[in-house]
Design a protein around this motif. Sequence first.
Motif, PDB file in Angstrom:
ATOM      1  N   UNK A  95       0.869  -1.178   0.000  1.00 41.09           N
ATOM      2  CA  UNK A  95       0.000   0.000   0.000  1.00 41.09           C
ATOM      3  C   UNK A  95       0.910   1.233   0.000  1.00 41.09           C
ATOM      4  N   UNK A  96       0.658   2.134  -0.936  1.00 47.54           N
ATOM      5  CA  UNK A  96       1.440   3.370  -0.971  1.00 47.54           C
ATOM      6  C   UNK A  96       1.092   4.229   0.225  1.00 47.54           C
ATOM      7  N   UNK A  97       2.061   5.032   0.671  1.00 46.44           N
ATOM      8  CA  UNK A  97       1.798   5.950   1.762  1.00 46.44           C
ATOM      9  C   UNK A  97       3.080   6.414   2.418  1.00 46.44           C
ATOM     10  N   UNK A  98       2.924   7.335   3.323  1.00 46.80           N
ATOM     11  CA  UNK A  98       4.072   7.892   4.043  1.00 46.80           C
ATOM     12  C   UNK A  98       4.634   6.850   5.007  1.00 46.80           C
ATOM     13  N   UNK A  99       5.913   6.931   5.255  1.00 50.80           N
ATOM     14  CA  UNK A  99       6.529   6.067   6.246  1.00 50.80           C
ATOM     15  C   UNK A  99       7.715   6.805   6.856  1.00 50.80           C
ATOM     16  N   UNK A 100       8.198   6.310   7.981  1.00 51.47           N
ATOM     17  CA  UNK A 100       9.376   6.863   8.642  1.00 51.47           C
ATOM     18  C   UNK A 100      10.407   5.764   8.782  1.00 51.47           C
ATOM     19  N   UNK A 101      11.649   6.151   8.673  1.00 47.72           N
ATOM     20  CA  UNK A 101      12.746   5.213   8.866  1.00 47.72           C
ATOM     21  C   UNK A 101      13.758   5.891   9.783  1.00 47.72           C
ATOM     22  N   UNK A 102      13.657   5.675  11.092  1.00 43.22           N
ATOM     23  CA  UNK A 102      14.608   6.307  12.012  1.00 43.22           C
ATOM     24  C   UNK A 102      16.019   5.754  11.790  1.00 43.22           C
ATOM     25  N   UNK A 103      16.986   6.643  11.765  1.00 39.29           N
ATOM     26  CA  UNK A 103      18.383   6.244  11.571  1.00 39.29           C
ATOM     27  C   UNK A 103      19.175   6.807  12.741  1.00 39.29           C
ATOM     28  N   UNK A 104      19.917   5.936  13.403  1.00 39.85           N
ATOM     29  CA  UNK A 104      20.735   6.408  14.519  1.00 39.85           C
ATOM     30  C   UNK A 104      22.167   6.700  14.091  1.00 39.85           C
ATOM     31  N   UNK A 105      22.628   6.049  13.010  1.00 38.75           N
ATOM     32  CA  UNK A 105      24.016   6.233  12.606  1.00 38.75           C
ATOM     33  C   UNK A 105      24.187   5.752  11.174  1.00 38.75           C
ATOM     34  N   UNK A 106      24.988   6.467  10.413  1.00 39.65           N
ATOM     35  CA  UNK A 106      25.366   6.019   9.075  1.00 39.65           C
ATOM     36  C   UNK A 106      26.879   5.932   9.066  1.00 39.65           C
ATOM     37  N   UNK A 107      27.386   4.790   8.687  1.00 38.44           N
ATOM     38  CA  UNK A 107      28.832   4.602   8.607  1.00 38.44           C
ATOM     39  C   UNK A 107      29.174   3.944   7.281  1.00 38.44           C
ATOM     40  N   UNK A 108      30.318   4.274   6.781  1.00 35.12           N
ATOM     41  CA  UNK A 108      30.786   3.644   5.554  1.00 35.12           C
ATOM     42  C   UNK A 108      31.624   2.425   5.910  1.00 35.12           C
ATOM     43  N   UNK A 109      31.550   1.438   5.088  1.00 32.88           N
ATOM     44  CA  UNK A 109      32.393   0.257   5.272  1.00 32.88           C
ATOM     45  C   UNK A 109      33.790   0.600   4.785  1.00 32.88           C
ATOM     46  N   UNK A 110      34.769   0.347   5.614  1.00 33.13           N
ATOM     47  CA  UNK A 110      36.150   0.594   5.239  1.00 33.13           C
ATOM     48  C   UNK A 110      36.907  -0.719   5.299  1.00 33.13           C
ATOM     49  N   UNK A 111      37.518  -1.094   4.196  1.00 31.47           N
ATOM     50  CA  UNK A 111      38.270  -2.339   4.216  1.00 31.47           C
ATOM     51  C   UNK A 111      39.624  -2.128   4.879  1.00 31.47           C
ATOM     52  N   UNK A 112      40.175  -3.204   5.357  1.00 34.20           N
ATOM     53  CA  UNK A 112      41.474  -3.163   6.032  1.00 34.20           C
ATOM     54  C   UNK A 112      42.588  -3.137   4.995  1.00 34.20           C
ATOM     55  N   UNK A 113      43.730  -2.546   5.214  1.00 32.00           N
ATOM     56  CA  UNK A 113      43.977  -1.685   6.368  1.00 32.00           C
ATOM     57  C   UNK A 113      43.299  -0.329   6.171  1.00 32.00           C
ATOM     58  N   UNK A 114      42.869   0.238   7.262  1.00 35.79           N
ATOM     59  CA  UNK A 114      42.221   1.548   7.194  1.00 35.79           C
ATOM     60  C   UNK A 114      43.309   2.612   7.023  1.00 35.79           C
ATOM     61  N   UNK A 115      43.125   3.431   6.021  1.00 35.18           N
ATOM     62  CA  UNK A 115      44.068   4.519   5.746  1.00 35.18           C
ATOM     63  C   UNK A 115      43.317   5.840   5.857  1.00 35.18           C
ATOM     64  N   UNK A 116      44.031   6.939   6.062  1.00 36.15           N
ATOM     65  CA  UNK A 116      43.346   8.232   6.192  1.00 36.15           C
ATOM     66  C   UNK A 116      42.521   8.556   4.950  1.00 36.15           C
ATOM     67  N   UNK A 117      41.330   9.070   5.179  1.00 37.23           N
ATOM     68  CA  UNK A 117      40.465   9.533   4.096  1.00 37.23           C
ATOM     69  C   UNK A 117      40.485  11.064   4.033  1.00 37.23           C
ATOM     70  N   UNK A 118      41.111  11.670   5.019  1.00 35.88           N
ATOM     71  CA  UNK A 118      41.144  13.124   5.111  1.00 35.88           C
ATOM     72  C   UNK A 118      42.484  13.512   5.715  1.00 35.88           C
TER      73      UNK A 118
END
Length: 192
Positions: free
Chosen positions: A16-39
Motif C-alpha cells: 500500500x502506498x503511503x508515508x513512512x518513517x525510517x529512524x536512523x541512529x548512525x550512518x557509517x561507511x564500510x572501510x576495508x582493512x587496512x584503514x588509511x586516512x580519508x582526510x
Amino acid sequence: MFSKFEYDGKLNPTFVEGAFQLPISCIRAYLKEPIIPRFVHVGSAGVTRPERPGLDLTRQPPAVRLNKELGFILTYKLKGEDLIRESGIPYTIVRPCALTEEPAGADLIFDQGDNITGKISREEVARICVAALDSPYACDKTFEVKSVVPFSEPFKIDPENPPPEKDYDVYFKELKEGITGKEFLEKSPVPV
C-alpha cells in the motif's frame, strides 16, 4: 511498511502506498582493512600554545604571541582539528612549522605534543600529505614536522647529488594516537 516487490521480483499484493518513517541512529561507511586516512588536514604548529599555562610567549613564533591580535587564528585552527578528530572519519592532521619555499629533501623531525619550532618546505609538506593518504601508520594521528635545517641557513639541493626519496612510513610508525598537545591544557598528560 511493505516492499512493492516480493523476493522473487513479482509485485507484492499487500503493498500500500503511503508515508513512512525510517529512524536512523548512525550512518557509517564500510572501510576495508587496512584503514588509511580519508582526510588529511594541514594545520599549523603552535595551535595549543596560546592558552598553555606557564609558557614563555617571548620565545614563541609570532602567530602564538599574536593569536589574539590575529583574530584567534590558532584557537580556531585547533577547534577545526577537534571537529575532524571527533568526526569518525579516518584522518591525519599535519602541523608544519614555518613554511618556506625551499626545496624538499632536508632531514626531518616529526614530533607530537605541539612543542617544536622551526621551518619546513611547502613541497615537503605536500609530499607528507600524499604519503599519509596511503599509509595505515598515519591514520588518526596528529603531529608536528620541521626540517633539521636552522632558520639562519638556507636549504639547497646539489643537482649532482640529490637527496634520496623518503619513506615517510618510517616517521608515521613512530607516532601515537591521541597526542595533540591539548594534554597540557587539560592538565592530564598522556604518557609518551
